[in-house]
Motif scaffolding. Structure first.
Motif, PDB file in Angstrom:
ATOM      1  N   ILE A 257       0.105  10.043  -4.239  1.00 57.07           N
ATOM      2  CA  ILE A 257      -0.505  10.409  -5.519  1.00 57.07           C
ATOM      3  C   ILE A 257      -0.609   9.185  -6.425  1.00 57.07           C
ATOM      4  CG2 ILE A 257      -0.141  11.748  -7.635  1.00 57.07           C
ATOM      5  CD1 ILE A 257       0.936  14.006  -5.904  1.00 57.07           C
ATOM      6  N   THR A 258       0.426   8.314  -6.385  1.00 53.77           N
ATOM      7  CA  THR A 258       0.399   7.095  -7.187  1.00 53.77           C
ATOM      8  C   THR A 258      -0.776   6.206  -6.808  1.00 53.77           C
ATOM      9  OG1 THR A 258       2.817   7.130  -7.413  1.00 53.77           O
ATOM     10  CG2 THR A 258       1.714   5.047  -7.852  1.00 53.77           C
ATOM     11  N   ALA A 259      -1.080   6.156  -5.517  1.00 50.16           N
ATOM     12  CA  ALA A 259      -2.182   5.320  -5.050  1.00 50.16           C
ATOM     13  C   ALA A 259      -3.542   5.965  -5.300  1.00 50.16           C
ATOM     14  CB  ALA A 259      -2.014   5.026  -3.562  1.00 50.16           C
ATOM     15  N   LEU A 260      -3.589   7.300  -5.214  1.00 46.68           N
ATOM     16  CA  LEU A 260      -4.868   8.009  -5.267  1.00 46.68           C
ATOM     17  C   LEU A 260      -5.355   8.277  -6.693  1.00 46.68           C
ATOM     18  CD1 LEU A 260      -7.075   9.453  -3.598  1.00 46.68           C
ATOM     19  CD2 LEU A 260      -5.655  11.520  -3.703  1.00 46.68           C
ATOM     20  N   PHE A 261      -4.477   8.819  -7.535  1.00 43.85           N
ATOM     21  CA  PHE A 261      -4.905   9.285  -8.849  1.00 43.85           C
ATOM     22  C   PHE A 261      -5.464   8.182  -9.762  1.00 43.85           C
ATOM     23  CE2 PHE A 261      -2.735  13.674  -9.474  1.00 43.85           C
ATOM     24  CZ  PHE A 261      -3.157  14.057  -8.205  1.00 43.85           C
ATOM     25  N   PRO A 262      -4.805   7.005  -9.821  1.00 48.22           N
ATOM     26  CA  PRO A 262      -5.327   5.983 -10.751  1.00 48.22           C
ATOM     27  C   PRO A 262      -6.757   5.554 -10.462  1.00 48.22           C
ATOM     28  CG  PRO A 262      -3.085   5.449 -10.083  1.00 48.22           C
ATOM     29  CD  PRO A 262      -3.532   6.589  -9.218  1.00 48.22           C
ATOM     30  N   GLN A 263      -7.201   5.720  -9.224  1.00 48.30           N
ATOM     31  CA  GLN A 263      -8.574   5.348  -8.885  1.00 48.30           C
ATOM     32  C   GLN A 263      -9.600   6.237  -9.604  1.00 48.30           C
ATOM     33  OE1 GLN A 263      -8.487   2.615  -7.121  1.00 48.30           O
ATOM     34  NE2 GLN A 263      -6.274   2.915  -6.959  1.00 48.30           N
ATOM     35  N   PHE A 264      -9.143   7.395 -10.101  1.00 43.90           N
ATOM     36  CA  PHE A 264     -10.053   8.346 -10.739  1.00 43.90           C
ATOM     37  C   PHE A 264      -9.694   8.578 -12.213  1.00 43.90           C
ATOM     38  CE2 PHE A 264     -10.122   9.146  -6.233  1.00 43.90           C
ATOM     39  CZ  PHE A 264     -11.459   9.352  -5.962  1.00 43.90           C
ATOM     40  N   MET A 265      -8.820   7.717 -12.740  1.00 44.46           N
ATOM     41  CA  MET A 265      -8.412   7.830 -14.143  1.00 44.46           C
ATOM     42  C   MET A 265      -8.999   6.682 -14.950  1.00 44.46           C
ATOM     43  SD  MET A 265      -4.397   8.809 -13.489  1.00 44.46           S
ATOM     44  CE  MET A 265      -3.955   8.666 -15.220  1.00 44.46           C
TER      45      MET A 265
END
Length: 207
Positions: A131-139
């Motif tokens: 989640i740490t790797a995935l979410f920031p890409q869409f924030m």
């Protein structure tokens, strides 16, 4: 977040949401041992844990886990110990996968199943790091948007819940497979062994 960007997030999240892991093994185990409703209860707990991780990551917990060896190690061993405990419990429970009218009724309350899955979810550092790797890409960079993180967290949790629900509704086919005592014994051993394996792998995992 635009609708197009959300669709991209859903597409990117599908693989980690359906990939095998402790949550899916717990869903399979609960489906075989207790039936559909039990799995739906545990799926809700797993989803709630993922939502909590999503909010925690947004407020910096993911960065702490990535940079603090102590925090990562403590959480890692808590999760590993609990998975190994679940595996040994399944392995030793000779009546766990018996197909009978009595066994269709969950021997655990929905609340206990919920909490069990919640604990498995929030103590899995790998889920946190995904989640740490995935979410920031869409924030949006430089700020935390509660609406945005809510959309991401609940979307990812919903994908995982749908996967667990599919396992629950496939339970009838799985249980028919266990009409043989020999198959039942081997499924119990394999399931317990996989839990222990996941726990052991988690205990040796690095950031």
């Amino acid at each position: 977040m635009s609708f197009d960007l959300w669709l991209i997030f859903v597409a990117v999240s599908l693989l980690p949401a359906i990939s095998p892991g402790p949550g899916i093994m717990l869903a399979i185990s609960n489906t075989l041992r207790f039936g559909r409703n039990a799995t739906l209860a545990s799926a809700t707990g797993n989803a709630a844990g993922l939502v909590l991780i999503g909010y925690a990551v947004a407020f910096g917990f993911g960065a702490l886990m990535s940079t603090s060896a102590l925090a990562f190690t403590v959480l890692k061993f808590i999760g590993a110990a609990y998975l190994i405990y679940l595996g040994l419990k399944v392995w030793r429970d000779k009546s766990g996968f018996q197909i009978s009218a009595e066994n269709q009724v969950s021997r655990k309350s929905a609340w206990k199943l919920f909490l069990e899955a919640l604990l498995v979810s929030v103590t899995n550092p790998k889920a946190i790091l995904v989640i740490t790797a995935l979410f920031p890409q869409f924030m949006r960079s430089g700020r935390v948007d509660l609406l945005e993180i809510s959309v991401l967290s609940f979307t990812y949790a919903a994908l995982c819940f749908a996967n667990h629900a599919a396992i629950a509704f496939a339970g009838g086919h799985l249980r028919r497979f266990l009409t043989s005592a020999r198959r039942m014994r081997w499924v119990r051993r394999v399931t317990g062994g996989l839990f222990v394996g996941f726990g052991s792998a988690l205990a040796t995992a690095s950031r």
